[in-house]
Design a protein around this motif. Structure first.
Motif, short mmCIF file in Angstrom:
data_model
loop_
_atom_site.label_atom_id
_atom_site.label_comp_id
_atom_site.label_asym_id
_atom_site.label_seq_id
_atom_site.Cartn_x
_atom_site.Cartn_y
_atom_site.Cartn_z
N MET A 174 4.47 13.91 -11.61
CA MET A 174 5.24 13.89 -12.86
C MET A 174 4.42 14.49 -13.99
O MET A 174 4.94 15.26 -14.79
CB MET A 174 5.61 12.44 -13.16
N ALA A 175 3.13 14.14 -14.05
CA ALA A 175 2.33 14.59 -15.18
C ALA A 175 1.93 16.05 -15.05
O ALA A 175 1.51 16.65 -16.04
CB ALA A 175 1.08 13.73 -15.33
N SER A 229 2.36 1.64 -3.48
CA SER A 229 1.43 2.05 -4.54
C SER A 229 0.99 3.49 -4.34
O SER A 229 0.80 4.22 -5.32
CB SER A 229 0.22 1.11 -4.58
N MET A 255 7.90 1.37 -8.20
CA MET A 255 7.40 0.21 -8.95
C MET A 255 8.33 -0.97 -8.82
O MET A 255 7.88 -2.13 -8.82
CB MET A 255 7.21 0.58 -10.41
N SER A 271 3.50 9.80 -9.84
CA SER A 271 3.16 9.89 -11.26
C SER A 271 2.23 11.08 -11.51
O SER A 271 2.35 11.74 -12.55
CB SER A 271 2.54 8.60 -11.75
N VAL A 272 1.34 11.38 -10.55
CA VAL A 272 0.51 12.58 -10.73
C VAL A 272 1.38 13.83 -10.74
O VAL A 272 1.23 14.71 -11.59
CB VAL A 272 -0.55 12.66 -9.62
N PHE A 275 9.60 5.02 -10.74
CA PHE A 275 10.24 3.76 -11.15
C PHE A 275 10.76 3.00 -9.95
O PHE A 275 10.64 1.76 -9.88
CB PHE A 275 11.37 4.05 -12.13
N MET A 322 9.54 11.07 -12.02
CA MET A 322 9.45 9.80 -12.76
C MET A 322 10.41 8.78 -12.18
O MET A 322 10.09 7.59 -12.09
CB MET A 322 9.81 10.08 -14.23
N ILE A 329 0.83 -1.21 0.00
CA ILE A 329 0.00 0.00 0.00
C ILE A 329 0.86 1.25 0.00
O ILE A 329 0.61 2.20 -0.75
CB ILE A 329 -0.96 -0.04 1.20
N VAL A 348 3.72 5.48 -5.78
CA VAL A 348 3.67 5.44 -7.25
C VAL A 348 2.63 6.41 -7.78
O VAL A 348 2.90 7.22 -8.69
CB VAL A 348 3.37 4.01 -7.74
N ILE A 349 1.43 6.36 -7.20
CA ILE A 349 0.35 7.21 -7.74
C ILE A 349 0.68 8.69 -7.52
O ILE A 349 0.56 9.51 -8.45
CB ILE A 349 -0.99 6.83 -7.09
#
Lengths: 177, 103
Positions: A25-26, A15, A45, A22-23, A42, A38, A12, A18-19
């Motif tokens: 990052m974008a 993850s 992950m 990545s948000v 990685f 990013m 948990i 990660v979420i």
């Protein structure tokens, strides 16, 4: 008693990282910040791959993605100094409203489809010949290696040819005339 | 209780990541950030491969992810070379301004 094991806590946490990464990052404006988030993605992950008993892929993820590809991307970001690039001129920094609505629609449909698949599709089929206990007895890297140099030898050779073509192509494209 | 749901949670996480990558690839204008979002989508697919292979006790997932990583590395090298060349030609790597092929 222990509804959630140590593995569950690690999963948990990884993850969520990660979420969140990545948000970030974008959405970051500065491409260098994007690239650094990013790399965080990685690494987290790779932790999840370790939880799923894929040690070889976890190490390859750190080495190939977080090491090689992100280094390449960082170098290119520094090479093309971005201050002359996008998102500096006002008025053009945002997509038009229509584009954003269509994009939101596309992604909502995409996510809904995947959610339906996850919720209602139960994977059936017989198990393969590599249960986790057997793989652990031999070693994950050894098992992958035997498969790569045995059953998948021909695709492996094609992958090496592809890498060669990639090297030559990158040099030829980026060469100064 | 948690162990049998791990695969399911991985599918869910992968869906979330793929959607974030898709939103980024559609909405961002910097080509390099778009490229990174595409890498994120590739990673989401890798996660599904590993999770499905783990739950089916197969090893093919790892092999496929290895090949996907190879292709991603080649794609990164060639794609970034193209970005450098485009930047040299028009001093910008904005995705909206790449219209040389438009005739």
């Amino acid at each position: 008693m222990d509804m959630i094991s140590f593995k569950g806590i690690v999963f948990i946490a990884a993850s969520l990282v990660v979420i969140a990464a990545s948000v970030l990052m974008a959405t970051r404006k500065n491409p260098i910040h994007s690239a650094l988030w990013m790399i965080v993605t990685f690494f987290a992950m790779a932790v999840i791959y370790l939880l799923l008993n894929a040690q070889f892929i976890a190490v390859a993820q750190v080495m190939v993605y977080a090491g090689a590809i992100m280094m390449l991307i960082l170098f290119v970001i520094m090479l093309v100094h971005m201050e002359k690039g996008e998102e500096t001129d006002p008025g053009k920094t945002r997509r038009s409203k229509k584009t954003r609505i269509v994009a939101a629609l596309i992604t909502v449909i995409l996510f809904g489809e995947m959610l339906l698949g996850v919720l209602f599709y139960r994977m059936t089929g017989q198990g393969g010949e590599y249960p986790a206990a057997l793989v652990d007895a031999v070693g994950n890297v050894r098992t992958v290696g035997v498969l790569l140099y045995g059953q998948y030898l021909f695709p492996f050779e094609i992958a090496s040819l592809l890498l060669l073509v990639g090297i030559v192509g990158a040099v030829v494209i980026a060469k100064r005339k | 209780m948690f162990e049998e749901n791990l695969t399911w949670l991985c599918y869910l996480l992968s869906g979330v990541l793929f959607t974030i990558g898709a939103i980024g690839a559609i909405l961002r204008r910097n080509m390099i950030v778009v490229f990174m979002c595409i890498e994120l989508m590739l990673n989401a697919v890798n996660l599904v491969f590993i999770a499905a292979a783990g739950s089916l006790s197969s090893m093919d997932g790892s092999v496929f992810v290895f090949f996907i990583m190879t292709v991603a590395a080649v794609e990164a090298a060639v794609g970034l070379a193209i970005f450098v060349m485009v930047f040299r030609m028009q001093q910008s790597i904005n995705a909206d301004e790449m219209n040389l092929l438009k005739g």
